[in-house]
Design an enzyme around this catalytic site. Structure first.
Site, short mmCIF file in Angstrom:
data_model
loop_
_atom_site.label_atom_id
_atom_site.label_comp_id
_atom_site.label_asym_id
_atom_site.label_seq_id
_atom_site.Cartn_x
_atom_site.Cartn_y
_atom_site.Cartn_z
N LYS A 96 1.23 8.59 -3.89
CA LYS A 96 2.24 9.66 -3.85
C LYS A 96 3.64 9.08 -4.03
O LYS A 96 4.43 9.55 -4.85
CB LYS A 96 2.16 10.42 -2.50
CG LYS A 96 0.78 11.00 -2.20
CD LYS A 96 0.74 11.76 -0.89
CE LYS A 96 0.93 10.93 0.38
NZ LYS A 96 -0.15 9.95 0.65
N ARG B 286 -5.59 7.10 10.13
CA ARG B 286 -4.84 7.97 9.20
C ARG B 286 -5.81 8.69 8.27
O ARG B 286 -5.63 9.87 7.95
CB ARG B 286 -3.82 7.14 8.40
CG ARG B 286 -2.66 6.66 9.26
CD ARG B 286 -1.95 5.45 8.66
NE ARG B 286 -1.28 5.72 7.40
CZ ARG B 286 -0.83 4.76 6.60
NH1 ARG B 286 -0.99 3.48 6.91
NH2 ARG B 286 -0.24 5.07 5.47
N ARG C 223 0.80 18.96 5.28
CA ARG C 223 -0.36 18.17 5.70
C ARG C 223 -1.33 18.98 6.53
O ARG C 223 -2.37 18.45 6.93
CB ARG C 223 0.14 17.02 6.57
CG ARG C 223 0.28 15.71 5.85
CD ARG C 223 0.82 14.71 6.85
NE ARG C 223 0.38 13.40 6.59
CZ ARG C 223 1.07 12.54 5.81
NH1 ARG C 223 2.18 12.89 5.22
NH2 ARG C 223 0.61 11.32 5.64
N ARG D 187 5.04 -1.80 6.53
CA ARG D 187 5.11 -0.72 7.50
C ARG D 187 4.22 -1.03 8.71
O ARG D 187 3.16 -1.62 8.56
CB ARG D 187 4.64 0.60 6.85
CG ARG D 187 5.72 1.28 6.06
CD ARG D 187 5.25 2.43 5.22
NE ARG D 187 4.28 3.33 5.82
CZ ARG D 187 3.81 4.42 5.21
NH1 ARG D 187 4.25 4.73 3.99
NH2 ARG D 187 2.94 5.19 5.79
N ARG E 132 0.76 -3.47 0.66
CA ARG E 132 2.01 -2.77 0.30
C ARG E 132 3.23 -3.44 0.94
O ARG E 132 3.20 -3.86 2.09
CB ARG E 132 1.96 -1.31 0.75
CG ARG E 132 3.30 -0.61 0.53
CD ARG E 132 3.23 0.87 0.63
NE ARG E 132 2.57 1.34 1.82
CZ ARG E 132 2.23 2.61 2.01
NH1 ARG E 132 2.49 3.51 1.09
NH2 ARG E 132 1.63 2.97 3.12
P1 AP5 Z 1 1.99 4.47 -2.38
O1 AP5 Z 1 2.42 5.15 -3.63
O2 AP5 Z 1 3.06 3.90 -1.51
O3 AP5 Z 1 1.00 5.42 -1.54
P2 AP5 Z 1 1.25 6.79 -0.78
O4 AP5 Z 1 0.27 7.81 -1.32
O5 AP5 Z 1 2.68 7.16 -0.79
O6 AP5 Z 1 0.71 6.37 0.66
P3 AP5 Z 1 1.38 6.46 2.11
O7 AP5 Z 1 0.67 5.41 2.94
O8 AP5 Z 1 2.86 6.40 2.06
O9 AP5 Z 1 0.89 7.88 2.55
P4 AP5 Z 1 0.77 8.45 3.96
O10 AP5 Z 1 0.52 9.87 3.65
O11 AP5 Z 1 -0.26 7.79 4.81
O12 AP5 Z 1 2.16 8.08 4.66
P5 AP5 Z 1 3.53 8.89 4.85
O13 AP5 Z 1 4.62 7.93 4.72
O14 AP5 Z 1 3.54 10.13 4.04
O15 AP5 Z 1 0.96 3.32 -2.79
C1 AP5 Z 1 0.37 2.47 -1.82
C2 AP5 Z 1 0.27 1.05 -2.38
O16 AP5 Z 1 -0.63 1.04 -3.49
C3 AP5 Z 1 1.60 0.50 -2.90
O17 AP5 Z 1 1.66 -0.86 -2.61
C4 AP5 Z 1 1.53 0.72 -4.42
O18 AP5 Z 1 2.25 -0.27 -5.14
C5 AP5 Z 1 0.02 0.62 -4.69
N1 AP5 Z 1 -0.43 1.54 -5.75
C6 AP5 Z 1 0.00 2.82 -5.97
N2 AP5 Z 1 -0.66 3.35 -7.01
C7 AP5 Z 1 -1.54 2.40 -7.45
C8 AP5 Z 1 -2.51 2.37 -8.51
N3 AP5 Z 1 -2.70 3.42 -9.31
N4 AP5 Z 1 -3.22 1.23 -8.68
C9 AP5 Z 1 -3.01 0.14 -7.85
N5 AP5 Z 1 -2.10 0.13 -6.84
C10 AP5 Z 1 -1.39 1.24 -6.64
O19 AP5 Z 1 3.40 9.35 6.39
C11 AP5 Z 1 3.39 8.40 7.42
C12 AP5 Z 1 3.15 9.09 8.75
O20 AP5 Z 1 4.22 10.02 9.04
C13 AP5 Z 1 1.88 9.96 8.85
O21 AP5 Z 1 0.74 9.17 9.17
C14 AP5 Z 1 2.26 10.94 9.96
O22 AP5 Z 1 2.13 10.35 11.22
C15 AP5 Z 1 3.75 11.19 9.70
N6 AP5 Z 1 3.98 12.35 8.81
C16 AP5 Z 1 4.47 12.31 7.53
N7 AP5 Z 1 4.52 13.54 7.00
C17 AP5 Z 1 4.05 14.39 7.96
C18 AP5 Z 1 3.83 15.80 8.00
N8 AP5 Z 1 4.10 16.59 6.92
N9 AP5 Z 1 3.33 16.32 9.14
C19 AP5 Z 1 3.06 15.55 10.23
N10 AP5 Z 1 3.23 14.21 10.25
C20 AP5 Z 1 3.73 13.63 9.13
ZN ZN Z 2 4.15 7.31 0.72
#
Ligand code: AP5
Ligand code: ZN
Length: 217
Positions: free
Chosen positions: A13, A172, A89, A161, A128
Site C-alpha cells: 500500500k 497484525r 480497516r 518500525r 523493510r
Molecule cells: P509497504 O508498501 O510498506 O507495505 P504496506 O502495505 O504499506 O504495509 P504496512 O505494514 O505499512 O501495512 P499495515 O497495514 O500493517 O500498517 P499501517 O502503517 O497501515 O511494503 C512493505 C515492504 O515490502 C517494503 O519494504 C517494500 O519496499 C516491500 N515491497 C512492497 N511492494 C513489493 C513488491 N511488489 N515486491 C517486493 N517487495 C515489495 O498501520 C500500522 C498500525 O496502525 C496498525 O497495525 C494499527 O494498529 C494502526 N492503524 C492504522 N490504520 C488504522 C485504522 N484505520 N484503524 C485502526 N487502527 C489503525
Molecule cells: Zn504502509
C-alpha cells in the site's frame, strides 16, 4: 480520483500509493503514518496508539473516522481527490467514510484490494526500512536505499518500525483477516471493488493498478 487501497501488512500500500498521488495530484492519507506521527510527538493519543500498534490491534473506529474526516475537510492537497492507505480497516470505518462522502455527494470510485498470500509477507515486513518523516519505505533486499540505512532524498537515517517483527506480524495478520477482510466484501457489494495480484514486481503491480483505472499511459 477518490479511492482506497486495502491489503494486509506488507502488501505494498505504502509503496504504490505515492505513485497514485503523484500521477493524479491527489492527497495520500496513510492512517498508520498519521498515528506514528502522534507517537513521535508523544501526544496522549500517540501513547495509547503505540501500545495497540505494537500488539497488532486496531485503534478505535471513532478516533480513526474523525482523523480522516478532519484531514479530508482541511487538507488542501485533497481538493482533487484522495487515496486512503490503511483506512477503512473495519466495516464501521467503511460506513463512516461512506456517510461523510455521501454528505458531500462525492462517493468513492475505487476500492482496490492488493491480494497476496500471508507467507510472502514475512520477508517483506522484516526487511523493510522506513524514513519516519516522510513515510517512504525501502527494503534491505527488494528495494535497497542507495546508501545503507539512509533516505535517498533527505540523507536522513532509516529505521525499522517497532511492529515490523515476525511475532507482531502474525498478530497484525490475524487482525487483518478478522476485521478487514469483511471490508472487502462490503465494497464488492457496492460494485467498486477490484482485486490485483500484489505478489508481482512493484512495477507490475503499478501497471495492474493503472489497468483498474483504464489508464495505459
Ligand atoms: P509497504 O508498501 O510498506 O507495505 P504496506 O502495505 O504499506 O504495509 P504496512 O505494514 O505499512 O501495512 P499495515 O497495514 O500493517 O500498517 P499501517 O502503517 O497501515 O511494503 C512493505 C515492504 O515490502 C517494503 O519494504 C517494500 O519496499 C516491500 N515491497 C512492497 N511492494 C513489493 C513488491 N511488489 N515486491 C517486493 N517487495 C515489495 O498501520 C500500522 C498500525 O496502525 C496498525 O497495525 C494499527 O494498529 C494502526 N492503524 C492504522 N490504520 C488504522 C485504522 N484505520 N484503524 C485502526 N487502527 C489503525
Ligand atoms: Zn504502509
Amino acid at each position: 480520483m477518490r479511492m482506497i487501497l486495502i491489503g494486509p501488512p506488507g502488501a505494498g500500500k505504502g509503496t504504490q500509493a505515492p505513485k497514485i498521488k503523484d500521477k493524479y495530484c491527489v492527497c495520500h492519507l496513510a492512517t498508520g503514518d498519521m498515528l506514528r506521527a502522534q507517537v513521535a510527538k508523544k501526544t496522549p493519543l500517540g501513547r495509547e496508539a503505540k501500545k495497540i500498534m505494537d500488539q497488532g490491534g486496531l485503534v478505535s473506529d471513532d478516533i480513526m473516522i474523525n482523523m480522516i474526516k478532519n484531514e479530508l475537510d482541511t487538507n488542501r492537497e485533497c481538493a482533487n481527490g484522495f487515496i486512503l492507505d490503511g483506512f477503512p480497516r473495519t466495516v464501521a470505518q467503511a460506513e463512516g467514510l461512506d456517510s461523510m462522502l455521501n454528505a458531500e455527494n462525492k462517493p468513492l470510485k475505487h476500492a482496490i484490494e492488493l491480494q497476496i498470500d500471508d507467507g510472502l509477507l514475512v520477508s517483506r515486513i522484516t526487511g523493510r526500512l522506513v524514513h519516519p518523516a516522510s513515510g517512504r519505505s525501502y527494503h534491505k533486499v527488494f528495494n535497497p536505499p542507495k546508501q545503507p540505512m539512509t533516505d535517498d532524498i533527505t540523507g536522513e537515517p532509516l529505521i525499522q518500525r517497532s511492529d515490523d517483527n515476525a511475532e507482531t506480524l502474525q498478530k497484525r495478520l490475524g487482525t487483518y483477516h478478522a476485521q478487514t477482510t469483511p471490508v472487502v466484501g462490503y465494497y464488492k457489494t457496492k460494485g467498486i471493488w477490484s482485486g490485483i495480484d500484489a505478489s508481482q514486481e512493484p512495477a507490475q503491480v503499478w501497471k495492474s493498478i493503472l489497468g483498474v483505472f483504464g489508464d495505459s499511459t
